[in-house]
Scaffold this motif. Structure first.
Motif, PDB file in Angstrom:
ATOM      1  N   TYR A  33      36.705  34.991  30.675  1.00 24.96           N
ATOM      2  CA  TYR A  33      36.566  35.648  31.978  1.00 24.96           C
ATOM      3  C   TYR A  33      35.109  36.056  32.215  1.00 24.96           C
ATOM      4  O   TYR A  33      34.414  36.456  31.282  1.00 24.96           O
ATOM      5  N   TYR A  35      33.085  38.855  34.779  1.00 24.74           N
ATOM      6  CA  TYR A  35      33.212  39.955  35.724  1.00 24.74           C
ATOM      7  C   TYR A  35      31.818  40.432  36.102  1.00 24.74           C
ATOM      8  O   TYR A  35      30.862  40.279  35.344  1.00 24.74           O
ATOM      9  N   GLN A  37      29.837  44.010  37.362  1.00 27.06           N
ATOM     10  CA  GLN A  37      29.998  45.455  37.457  1.00 27.06           C
ATOM     11  C   GLN A  37      28.720  46.069  38.013  1.00 27.06           C
ATOM     12  O   GLN A  37      27.686  46.087  37.341  1.00 27.06           O
ATOM     13  N   GLY A  42      33.748  49.463  39.408  1.00 27.31           N
ATOM     14  CA  GLY A  42      34.712  48.802  38.539  1.00 27.31           C
ATOM     15  C   GLY A  42      34.296  47.385  38.212  1.00 27.31           C
ATOM     16  O   GLY A  42      33.184  46.961  38.500  1.00 27.31           O
ATOM     17  N   LEU A  43      35.194  46.653  37.591  1.00 26.44           N
ATOM     18  CA  LEU A  43      34.933  45.277  37.188  1.00 26.44           C
ATOM     19  C   LEU A  43      35.464  44.336  38.254  1.00 26.44           C
ATOM     20  O   LEU A  43      36.674  44.245  38.468  1.00 26.44           O
ATOM     21  N   GLU A  44      34.553  43.636  38.897  1.00 26.00           N
ATOM     22  CA  GLU A  44      34.913  42.675  39.930  1.00 26.00           C
ATOM     23  C   GLU A  44      35.145  41.318  39.287  1.00 26.00           C
ATOM     24  O   GLU A  44      34.226  40.736  38.684  1.00 26.00           O
ATOM     25  N   PHE A  45      36.332  40.798  39.416  1.00 24.41           N
ATOM     26  CA  PHE A  45      36.668  39.488  38.846  1.00 24.41           C
ATOM     27  C   PHE A  45      35.854  38.396  39.520  1.00 24.41           C
ATOM     28  O   PHE A  45      35.752  38.340  40.748  1.00 24.41           O
ATOM     29  N   TYR A  48      37.767  32.652  35.927  1.00 24.47           N
ATOM     30  CA  TYR A  48      38.611  32.653  34.737  1.00 24.47           C
ATOM     31  C   TYR A  48      38.834  31.213  34.291  1.00 24.47           C
ATOM     32  O   TYR A  48      39.223  30.357  35.095  1.00 24.47           O
ATOM     33  N   ASP A  56      39.989  29.300  37.628  1.00 20.73           N
ATOM     34  CA  ASP A  56      40.290  30.121  38.804  1.00 20.73           C
ATOM     35  C   ASP A  56      38.964  30.700  39.301  1.00 20.73           C
ATOM     36  O   ASP A  56      38.441  31.626  38.706  1.00 20.73           O
ATOM     37  N   SER A  58      38.450  32.062  42.264  1.00 17.34           N
ATOM     38  CA  SER A  58      38.727  32.817  43.482  1.00 17.34           C
ATOM     39  C   SER A  58      37.858  34.053  43.661  1.00 17.34           C
ATOM     40  O   SER A  58      37.749  34.575  44.774  1.00 17.34           O
ATOM     41  N   LEU A  91      29.623  40.797  32.878  1.00 14.47           N
ATOM     42  CA  LEU A  91      30.383  40.914  31.640  1.00 14.47           C
ATOM     43  C   LEU A  91      31.242  39.673  31.418  1.00 14.47           C
ATOM     44  O   LEU A  91      31.854  39.159  32.357  1.00 14.47           O
TER      45      LEU A  91
END
Lengths: 113, 112
Positions: A33, A35, A37, A42-45, A48, A56, A58, A91
């Motif tokens: 993954y 991310y 930050q 927070g942790l923004e996706f 993946y 993914d 997205s 991250l």
């Protein structure tokens, strides 16, 4: 140790330049993954990867962002034509597929000036 | 980006007291709900998870409660210590997709 390794730990770049961030996951982990930050957030996706499946993507915020994972191991996140709003900690995490325990690297702090 | 929501941004507790950190989630299809701890300058670290068919799970000094009726998740920390000071994130994952999504985080401050 055998943890997730990210490089560089810090990167300062000029606006408009391209950057590459690297992630070495834990050996044998099929899930990886990325991310983002921002300070105090927070942790923004972002993206993946799972085994040989299509990633993914997205969460990628624009077409300036791309990532690849070679040989099911090392991953590179590329940001083209960097903007100041790209400044954040990026991250990377890896895990065994379907498991909720993901292991994180220390992150790459990107500063765009 | 995708995220799971949290109620409180900051929680301040006295050393030795119990802490309760809350989280609201929206995706009922998730199989696991998870708590992570992030200390300053480090990546998040797994604390405990709970499967969606459970309502309570205990670990060492921590308990996670899941209320599916109101889509609420909480983390209870017993006898909070200075070393517990960190940002706590709830997260969720679907076994089908394996996609791990995080909430905004709650900062826990432990006063000596």
């Amino acid at each position: 140790g055998a943890g997730v390794s990210q490089s560089p730990s810090n990167k300062v770049t000029e606006k408009g330049k391209d950057v590459e961030l690297r992630c070495d996951p834990i050996s044998g982990h099929t899930a990886l993954y990325w991310y983002r930050q921002s300070l105090g957030q927070g942790l923004e996706f972002l993206i993946y990867f799972q085994g040989n499946s299509a990633p993914d993507k997205s969460g990628l915020p624009s077409d300036r962002f791309s990532a690849e994972r070679t040989g099911g191991s090392v991953s590179t996140l590329t940001i083209q034509r960097t903007q100041q709003e790209d400044s954040a900690v990026y991250l990377c995490a890896s895990s065994t597929q379907g498991y909720s325990e993901a292991f994180f690297g220390q992150g790459t702090r990107l500063t765009v000036v | 980006g995708e995220s799971v929501g949290l109620h409180l941004p900051t929680l301040s507790v006295q050393e030795g007291d119990n802490s309760i950190i809350n989280c609201a989630y929206s995706n009922s299809a998730s199989d696991y709900f998870i708590w992570y701890k992030q200390e300053s300058g480090k990546g998040p670290q797994f604390i405990i998870d709970i499967r969606s068919n459970m309502d309570k799970r205990q670990g060492q000094r921590v308990t996670v409660l899941l209320n599916k009726t109101v889509k609420h998740l909480s983390l209870q920390i017993a006898a909070t210590q200075p070393g517990d000071s960190a940002v706590y994130f709830c997260a969720e994952i679907s076994s089908n997709t394996g996609k791990l999504i995080f909430g905004q985080g709650t900062t826990l401050q432990v006063k000596p």
